[in-house]
Write a protein that holds these residues in place. Structure first.
Motif, PDB file in Angstrom:
ATOM      1  N   TYR A   1      15.316   8.229  -6.264  1.00  0.00           N
ATOM      2  CA  TYR A   1      14.032   7.669  -6.664  1.00  0.00           C
ATOM      3  C   TYR A   1      13.335   7.200  -5.382  1.00  0.00           C
ATOM      4  O   TYR A   1      13.617   6.138  -4.856  1.00  0.00           O
ATOM      5  CB  TYR A   1      14.228   6.478  -7.624  1.00  0.00           C
ATOM      6  N   ASP A   2      12.438   8.038  -4.846  1.00  0.00           N
ATOM      7  CA  ASP A   2      11.765   7.703  -3.584  1.00  0.00           C
ATOM      8  C   ASP A   2      10.290   7.421  -3.832  1.00  0.00           C
ATOM      9  O   ASP A   2       9.633   8.147  -4.580  1.00  0.00           O
ATOM     10  CB  ASP A   2      11.838   8.874  -2.595  1.00  0.00           C
ATOM     11  N   ILE A   3       9.788   6.389  -3.219  1.00  0.00           N
ATOM     12  CA  ILE A   3       8.334   6.178  -3.211  1.00  0.00           C
ATOM     13  C   ILE A   3       7.877   6.226  -1.762  1.00  0.00           C
ATOM     14  O   ILE A   3       8.391   5.495  -0.913  1.00  0.00           O
ATOM     15  CB  ILE A   3       7.939   4.818  -3.817  1.00  0.00           C
ATOM     16  N   ASP A   4       6.952   7.134  -1.499  1.00  0.00           N
ATOM     17  CA  ASP A   4       6.397   7.218  -0.150  1.00  0.00           C
ATOM     18  C   ASP A   4       5.224   6.237  -0.076  1.00  0.00           C
ATOM     19  O   ASP A   4       4.126   6.528  -0.544  1.00  0.00           O
ATOM     20  CB  ASP A   4       5.927   8.647   0.122  1.00  0.00           C
ATOM     21  N   LEU A   5       5.467   5.067   0.513  1.00  0.00           N
ATOM     22  CA  LEU A   5       4.422   4.035   0.517  1.00  0.00           C
ATOM     23  C   LEU A   5       3.253   4.381   1.417  1.00  0.00           C
ATOM     24  O   LEU A   5       2.196   3.749   1.357  1.00  0.00           O
ATOM     25  CB  LEU A   5       5.024   2.692   0.932  1.00  0.00           C
ATOM     26  N   THR A   6       3.436   5.382   2.270  1.00  0.00           N
ATOM     27  CA  THR A   6       2.288   5.795   3.077  1.00  0.00           C
ATOM     28  C   THR A   6       1.328   6.655   2.262  1.00  0.00           C
ATOM     29  O   THR A   6       0.186   6.822   2.631  1.00  0.00           O
ATOM     30  CB  THR A   6       2.748   6.592   4.304  1.00  0.00           C
ATOM     31  N   LYS A   7       1.835   7.208   1.131  1.00  0.00           N
ATOM     32  CA  LYS A   7       0.939   7.977   0.261  1.00  0.00           C
ATOM     33  C   LYS A   7       0.347   7.095  -0.830  1.00  0.00           C
ATOM     34  O   LYS A   7      -0.778   7.307  -1.263  1.00  0.00           O
ATOM     35  CB  LYS A   7       1.716   9.098  -0.427  1.00  0.00           C
ATOM     36  N   CYS A   8       1.140   6.126  -1.286  1.00  0.00           N
ATOM     37  CA  CYS A   8       0.776   5.308  -2.446  1.00  0.00           C
ATOM     38  C   CYS A   8      -0.575   4.635  -2.247  1.00  0.00           C
ATOM     39  O   CYS A   8      -0.899   4.195  -1.143  1.00  0.00           O
ATOM     40  CB  CYS A   8       1.855   4.251  -2.652  1.00  0.00           C
ATOM     41  N   ILE A   9      -1.374   4.588  -3.301  1.00  0.00           N
ATOM     42  CA  ILE A   9      -2.669   3.932  -3.221  1.00  0.00           C
ATOM     43  C   ILE A   9      -2.675   2.617  -3.992  1.00  0.00           C
ATOM     44  O   ILE A   9      -3.713   2.030  -4.238  1.00  0.00           O
ATOM     45  CB  ILE A   9      -3.786   4.847  -3.744  1.00  0.00           C
ATOM     46  N   PHE A  10      -1.502   2.177  -4.444  1.00  0.00           N
ATOM     47  CA  PHE A  10      -1.358   0.895  -5.135  1.00  0.00           C
ATOM     48  C   PHE A  10      -2.295   0.775  -6.332  1.00  0.00           C
ATOM     49  O   PHE A  10      -2.967  -0.227  -6.509  1.00  0.00           O
ATOM     50  CB  PHE A  10      -1.547  -0.263  -4.143  1.00  0.00           C
ATOM     51  N   CYS A  11      -2.319   1.847  -7.133  1.00  0.00           N
ATOM     52  CA  CYS A  11      -3.179   1.842  -8.302  1.00  0.00           C
ATOM     53  C   CYS A  11      -2.486   1.149  -9.473  1.00  0.00           C
ATOM     54  O   CYS A  11      -3.128   0.700 -10.408  1.00  0.00           O
ATOM     55  CB  CYS A  11      -3.531   3.271  -8.700  1.00  0.00           C
TER      56      CYS A  11
END
Ligand code: SF4
Ligand code: SF4
Lengths: 343, 163
Positions: free
Chosen positions: B96-106
């Motif tokens: 379960y990976d979240i790429d925080l550099t892509k995430c827009i915090f929606c």
């Protein structure tokens, strides 16, 4: 002071001692000048911050007082990038040409009675010549960078400085008519005897025009179209980085202090105290210059940038006619029985 | 004609400019409103969308059932999930990976999750020191969740009425 000089004389032969003495005097002027330039940037950031309801730099040292030193160190360690298509010699000559006249002009500035490096008769002319040379630094910087933005910036600044130089020259003519001298020390002494003897009062319109032209001459907001970040990025110094950029910055602020100093000397009585029974001192000059510098920053915090054609209109169609009219008016008045009001 | 002369005189006397300078001059003495960040902070909503976390149930079991709704809804395609059947026959994520550099915090991932597993915490000042540091793996996200579970649960409880 004299005791120090004789002891220096005793150590070496007179000619070496003399050179050494002059060098010492130059250092005594340039070093405080450099420091005040550094702290003027701090002062500017603080004042503009305050006017925008912020508090400005406050992290480096107490109240951010070490900020200018940190900035200077940062700039020293940055790489100086040389654009491939630039003219190498002129590219490095330009910052020198910008800063040298800004410092050289200080040679004739009197700080107090007889406290001046070179007491020459035509000191005002010398200063005019020096400040005019400074524009070559800007023009050459723009040309040598071989970049369109830089070139546009330098063209703008050249046109602007040339047109405001005329209005500025005319305001100085007014001062000369009042003082009957080109020597800055004599001009100051002509205003002796309380603040009502200062030349601001008979020459009030000229003083205002001088100060506004000074803002334009030093390429400061609202006349800073030569850099115009929003249109031409940074104008003439867009290709400069590191210390080369810092030198332009230094020159701009040194010029600001210089023109404020001139305004204080020519219109506000220099080191003379406003009220006759308080002793004259160098401190008065400092206070006056500090106030004028505050105005410079105040303008920057208040006014939006002029449009380019408006700058030209203001210079040619408003300032030059008003100055000429006022000079003619003073000349006429001097021939009447009210002439004493203008001396 | 009179209006024109009036305007001419007022611009000659720099009236408008002096008015402007008076205004900035007044603000020079006004109370400063700067918030000095690390020492002072602005108030934060309990719905603040900051760093992500994966939550667990009180018994220590991870909530996520690998339904991949969050992966599907994520508009930035920041979430990558791989899943498998565990020995006890339940479906769980193996990755379960979240790429925080892509995430827009929606916050869509949080909203879509049926079991309140993926949530966004109030943490806003995290950083990475080398490339890839901001790709948060399952372990890292679970660790964040373990560490801040109290705050996360409180914020969710406060918001319960509106969900
Ligand atoms: S907050 Fe939005 S962009 Fe970020 S992971 Fe969740 S769904 Fe994707
Ligand atoms: S975090 Fe929630 S939405 Fe995403 S896969 Fe797990 S259970 Fe589904």
């Amino acid at each position: 002071m004299d005791a120090l000089m004789t002891s220096v004389f005793g150590l070496w032969g007179p000619s070496i001692a003399k050179t050494f003495w002059i060098l010492l005097k130059i250092v005594a002027v340039v070093l405080p000048l450099m420091i005040s330039v550094a702290y003027l940037t701090y002062f500017e950031r603080k004042v503009i911050g305050f006017m925008q309801v912020r508090i400005g730099p406050n992290r480096v040292g107490y109240f951010g007082l070490l900020q200018p030193i940190a900035d200077a160190l940062k700039l020293l360690f940055k790489e100086i990038i040389l654009p491939t298509a630039s003219n190498k010699v002129l590219f490095f000559l330009a910052p020198v040409l910008a800063i040298a006249p800004a410092f050289a002009a200080w040679a004739v500035i009197p700080f107090d009675l007889n406290l001046v490096i070179a007491d020459i008769d035509a000191s005002l002319l010398y200063i005019l010549a020096m400040t005019s040379i400074a524009v070559y630094g800007v023009i050459i910087a723009g040309w040598a960078s071989n970049s369109k933005y830089a070139f546009l910036g330098s063209l703008r600044s050249a046109a602007q400085i040339v047109s405001y130089e005329i209005a500025m020259g005319f305001t100085l003519v007014g001062v000369l008519m009042c003082a009957n001298s080109l020597n800055l020390g004599k001009i100051v002494m002509g205003q002796a005897g309380g603040f009502w003897h200062w030349y601001v009062w008979p020459l009030f319109p000229l003083f205002i025009i001088y100060f506004i032209s000074a803002v334009a001459e030093t390429n400061r907001a609202p006349f800073d179209v030569a850099e115009g970040e929003s249109e031409i990025v940074a104008g003439f110094h867009v290709e400069y980085s590191g210390m080369a950029f810092a030198v332009f910055f230094l020159a701009e602020y040194a010029n600001m202090i210089l023109v404020s100093m001139l305004a204080a000397l020519m219109f506000l009585g220099g080191w003379l105290s406003p009220i006759p029974f308080i002793p004259d001192s160098f401190l008065w000059l400092l206070i006056k210059v500090a106030f004028l510098l505050f105005c410079f920053i105040w303008f920057r915090a208040t006014f939006p940038r002029y449009r380019y054609d408006q700058i030209m209109r203001l210079g040619w169609k408003i300032f030059i006619p008003i100055t000429i009219a006022w000079i003619v008016f003073i000349g006429g008045m001097m021939q009447t029985s009210w002439g004493y009001l203008f001396h | 004609m009179i209006k024109k002369t009036k305007q001419f005189l007022s611009s000659l006397m720099l009236i408008e400019l002096l008015k402007g300078m008076l205004l900035t001059g007044r603000y020079f003495f006004a109370r400063k409103i700067t918030v000095q960040y690390p020492e002072e902070k602005t108030p934060q909503s309990n719905r603040f969308r900051g760093l992500h976390a994966l939550r667990r149930y009180a018994n220590g079991e991870e909530r996520c059932i690998a339904c991949k709704l969050c992966e599907a809804v994520c508009p930035a395609m920041a979430i990558t999930i791989e899943s498998e059947e565990r020995e006890d026959k339940t479906r769980r994520t193996t990755r379960y990976d979240i790429d925080l550099t892509k995430c827009i915090f929606c916050g869509f991932c949080e909203e879509s999750c049926p079991v309140d597993s993926i949530v966004e915490t109030r943490i806003l000042d995290y950083h990475g020191e080398s490339r890839g540091d901001l790709i948060y793996t399952k372990e890292m996200l679970l660790a964040v969740g373990d560490k801040y579970e109290k705050q996360i649960a409180e914020d969710r409880a406060q918001d319960e009425r509106y969900r």
